[in-house]
Write a protein that holds these residues in place. Structure first.
Motif, PDB file in Angstrom:
ATOM      1  N   GLU A  62      -8.011  -5.806  -1.728  1.00  0.00           N
ATOM      2  CA  GLU A  62      -7.106  -5.974  -0.593  1.00  0.00           C
ATOM      3  C   GLU A  62      -5.833  -6.694  -1.030  1.00  0.00           C
ATOM      4  OE1 GLU A  62      -7.330  -8.768   3.275  1.00  0.00           O
ATOM      5  OE2 GLU A  62      -8.901  -7.247   3.150  1.00  0.00           O
ATOM      6  N   LEU A  68      -2.003  -4.990  -1.029  1.00  0.00           N
ATOM      7  CA  LEU A  68      -0.890  -5.629  -0.342  1.00  0.00           C
ATOM      8  C   LEU A  68       0.219  -5.990  -1.326  1.00  0.00           C
ATOM      9  CD1 LEU A  68      -2.854  -7.930   2.140  1.00  0.00           C
ATOM     10  CD2 LEU A  68      -1.607  -5.833   2.690  1.00  0.00           C
ATOM     11  N   LEU A 116      -6.471  -2.450   7.186  1.00  0.00           N
ATOM     12  CA  LEU A 116      -5.270  -3.274   7.081  1.00  0.00           C
ATOM     13  C   LEU A 116      -4.242  -2.893   8.141  1.00  0.00           C
ATOM     14  CD1 LEU A 116      -4.913  -3.352   3.193  1.00  0.00           C
ATOM     15  CD2 LEU A 116      -5.602  -5.250   4.673  1.00  0.00           C
ATOM     16  N   LYS A 117      -4.161  -1.601   8.460  1.00  0.00           N
ATOM     17  CA  LYS A 117      -3.261  -1.139   9.517  1.00  0.00           C
ATOM     18  C   LYS A 117      -3.757  -1.627  10.877  1.00  0.00           C
ATOM     19  CE  LYS A 117      -1.369   2.181  12.320  1.00  0.00           C
ATOM     20  NZ  LYS A 117      -1.409   1.726  13.689  1.00  0.00           N
ATOM     21  N   LEU A 150      -1.413  -5.557   9.447  1.00  0.00           N
ATOM     22  CA  LEU A 150      -0.814  -6.014   8.203  1.00  0.00           C
ATOM     23  C   LEU A 150       0.038  -4.917   7.568  1.00  0.00           C
ATOM     24  CD1 LEU A 150      -3.882  -7.923   6.716  1.00  0.00           C
ATOM     25  CD2 LEU A 150      -1.988  -8.835   8.081  1.00  0.00           C
ATOM     26  N   LEU A 151      -0.222  -3.665   7.964  1.00  0.00           N
ATOM     27  CA  LEU A 151       0.520  -2.508   7.457  1.00  0.00           C
ATOM     28  C   LEU A 151       0.987  -1.632   8.608  1.00  0.00           C
ATOM     29  CD1 LEU A 151      -1.818  -1.155   4.600  1.00  0.00           C
ATOM     30  CD2 LEU A 151       0.120  -2.714   4.372  1.00  0.00           C
ATOM     31  N   LEU A 173       4.332  -3.066   4.335  1.00  0.00           N
ATOM     32  CA  LEU A 173       3.874  -4.324   4.917  1.00  0.00           C
ATOM     33  C   LEU A 173       4.622  -4.621   6.216  1.00  0.00           C
ATOM     34  CD1 LEU A 173       3.744  -6.760   1.853  1.00  0.00           C
ATOM     35  CD2 LEU A 173       1.825  -5.635   2.975  1.00  0.00           C
ATOM     36  N   THR A 174       3.907  -5.143   7.184  1.00  0.00           N
ATOM     37  CA  THR A 174       4.546  -5.687   8.382  1.00  0.00           C
ATOM     38  C   THR A 174       4.956  -7.128   8.071  1.00  0.00           C
ATOM     39  OG1 THR A 174       2.452  -6.549   9.230  1.00  0.00           O
ATOM     40  CG2 THR A 174       3.062  -4.293   9.897  1.00  0.00           C
ATOM     41  N   GLY A 228       1.905  -8.904   7.640  1.00  0.00           N
ATOM     42  CA  GLY A 228       1.332  -8.576   6.335  1.00  0.00           C
ATOM     43  C   GLY A 228       1.976  -9.375   5.215  1.00  0.00           C
TER      44      GLY A 228
END
Length: 109
Positions: A16, A20, A56-57, A61-62, A80-81, A84
């Motif tokens: 993970e 990222l 993750l989405k 975070l994405l 990435l947000t 994120g």
């Protein structure tokens, strides 16, 4: 104890963080992410990465966007947000602390 199982669990634990980190600089689609991991000698299969990207989405975070491809089906590009990016910074700090601690422990004589 099976060493291969232990090694796989160690790789899975940092996957993970690595995904990222791949997306830290620029957006990428799954094949690019897999290639980057492979080039770093972190071998994973698509079947492992797709569910992780989805999680993750879902954890915000994405983000992703679809882009048409001239050489096949549309590609899903991940980025990435802001959340994120913050999460990655925290993971990075934790990784440094953990890595330092493991180095101290494993290098004791």
């Amino acid at each position: 104890m099976n060493i291969e199982n232990t090694k796989a669990q160690m790789r899975k634990g940092v996957l993970e963080f690595c995904i990222l980190s791949v997306l830290k600089e620029k957006e990428a689609y799954t094949s690019e992410i897999l290639d980057t991991l492979k080039n770093a000698k972190l071998l994973v299969v698509e079947g492992t990465v797709y569910p992780l990207l989805t999680r993750l989405k879902n954890d915000e975070l994405l983000n992703y966007r679809w882009e048409e491809s001239t050489s096949g089906p549309p590609r899903k590009y991940y980025e990435l947000t802001e959340q994120g990016k913050t999460f990655l910074n925290e993971l990075n700090d934790t990784w440094i602390e953990l890595s330092d601690a493991v180095t101290i422990i494993t290098n004791k004589k």
